[in-house]
Design an enzyme around this catalytic site. Sequence first.
Site, short mmCIF file in Angstrom:
data_model
loop_
_atom_site.label_atom_id
_atom_site.label_comp_id
_atom_site.label_asym_id
_atom_site.label_seq_id
_atom_site.Cartn_x
_atom_site.Cartn_y
_atom_site.Cartn_z
N HIS A 132 0.84 -1.04 0.04
CA HIS A 132 -0.05 0.15 -0.11
C HIS A 132 0.78 1.25 -0.01
O HIS A 132 0.66 2.18 -0.56
CB HIS A 132 -0.84 0.15 1.08
N GLU A 171 1.50 -15.85 -25.46
CA GLU A 171 2.62 -15.72 -24.24
C GLU A 171 3.01 -17.31 -23.97
O GLU A 171 3.60 -17.58 -23.04
CB GLU A 171 2.05 -15.19 -23.04
N ASP A 220 5.20 -14.07 -19.26
CA ASP A 220 5.03 -15.42 -19.60
C ASP A 220 5.71 -16.18 -20.84
O ASP A 220 6.04 -17.06 -20.85
CB ASP A 220 3.38 -15.72 -19.75
N CYS A 237 2.74 -6.12 -24.10
CA CYS A 237 2.51 -5.53 -22.87
C CYS A 237 3.34 -6.26 -21.61
O CYS A 237 3.01 -6.01 -20.36
CB CYS A 237 1.08 -5.70 -22.49
#
Length: 597
Positions: free
Chosen positions: A199, A439, A463, A510
Amino acid sequence: MSRRTKRGAVAWRGLGVSDGIVIGRVLRVQNGARQVYRATLGEDEVERETRRLRAAVRLSRRQLLAIKARAEKELGADQAYIFDAHLLMLEDRKLLDEIENFIRQERANAEWAVKVVADSLLAVYSKIKDEYLRERGSDIEDVMQRLLVALSGGERSHAHLLSEDAVIVAENLLPSAMAELDFERARAIATDAGGWTSHTAIIARGLGIPAVVGLRELHRHARTGDLIIVDATQGQVILHPTAATVEKYKATAARASRARAAAAEQERAPLFTADDKEICLRANVELPAEYEGVKKFGARGIGLYRSEFLLSSRGTIPSEDEQCRAYQRLAELTRGDGATVRLFDLGGDKIGGGANDAEQNPALGLRAIRFSLKNEDVLRTQARAIHRAAAHGRLDVVLPMISDLRDVRRAKRIIEEERARLEKEGIKTGSVRIGAMIEVPSAVLLADRIAREVDFFSLGTNDLVQYTLAVDRGNDDVADWFRSLHPSVLQSIRRTLEAAEAAQIPAVVCGEMAGTPAYAVMLIGLGATELSMTSSSIPRVRRAVAEIRYSDAREIALRCLDSDTADDVEELVRNEFSARWPRLFTPETLPAYKHKK
Ligand code: PEP
Ligand code: MG
């Protein structure tokens, strides 16, 4: 980890999670961790103790509601949602009953009961494999600390302590401690604990405050008022810097701020290489806290929305309406540029992976599209939510981990069925393009055929490297084998991009490679024209793209494709990149590719 430099200056290495450089004074923040002792109560004291607990819960709730209201005002609803989780915990009857039962059965004081119950919950969280969910254990700790303070009737606040140039130094900055800080004045954050998805990191990025986490023992060595430099760009913190170091960093910070201002001016302008090839940079997004960055860094829409992050910390899948609202927000945020929603990529090392302990090979198991096809109702709900949201703006959908055309066809059929059903029900939908993530090696080999049946490709290099080289992307022991520049990976990327070009469909890269300037240049050399990355990486990739010539990148990439080993490729890149683009790359900054995932 620290390194003593001359005249008492100490440099600490950590992980920069929110870019920037700040020179300031330490404000040491304790999370208020309290020592808790066990007391054995008399039979007649037990009921009074449960009443004391309930009063502390009420006080904590009031404090949290106030913090949430303040966070909403200063940070926006996107960030304030964190405190909903805390409020939910305080409203969780089962949890509170458990604490009360402990008080009754063990005749224990409330503090001890809170600690025992919270610790057992924390133990469960610490075993979760998924980093994001594991980090949520800090929420439990935060609520526990708040209850303990409330039990002693106290308040927790650091706000009044902040000076103009405060650098917050903490062991682990719990979310509510962050919300109590004065954001106008907090200049940077340095914590011993935390990772990219903690966080602290999320909020710091959302606020645009430089932050370095994972500094291990800085907190113990720093004193409030100490001079400190936080260089999040290099993942470094320097305590007691010399005057010369301060001067050096002042100059660097000024340069960086000028570059940022210049970049901000150009951020929305179309981007071309020096020889006029247009390159489009999009954003990868997981959490609402990142939306601001999409606009700020001028992303051309969202190239990858990892929808599995919508799952609650308990792993429950959001309803159709909840999903629709989330996707609609993406569509509205990105206007005409649009957003690509990836179907839930669950299982494997991903969210939900920990729940599937029965699988011996989770990365090869019931993951991503396989999960959706096996749980058709989940896929149908998600498809409906996307179709409905697409009525409000441009949305595409991408199918993760495609290894066979059969999966593409089945998913497409189901997605289309849901669109037709909505239409029949008279519910408005928008047109949604369907793409495949490439991937997995089998998808690369059949990329030309897959390209004929989808609207676009999305190349997941994280991946792709994992599956092409058979290297677990999350296992540090084999990190040396995770070579993004392996010739087989480069050939796979090239083949996929060629297949897309032949079928005249777009392809966006990406994976994490896209957000690293040297890799981005390599991808462009291999033929990529659309890259999607964490928004904060956009400025530096933008700078690299504008400086290079596509023809040079292509020439080097073609030579790399012909190399025998990843070492050969890396050497070629080191030599060629630093010789051709010395302002962008130096040999020292280039070789450490292999650990990037
Ligand atoms: C990838 O695999 O490269 C990718 C973009 O997706 P993820 O990292 O979520 O698997
Ligand atoms: Mg992937």
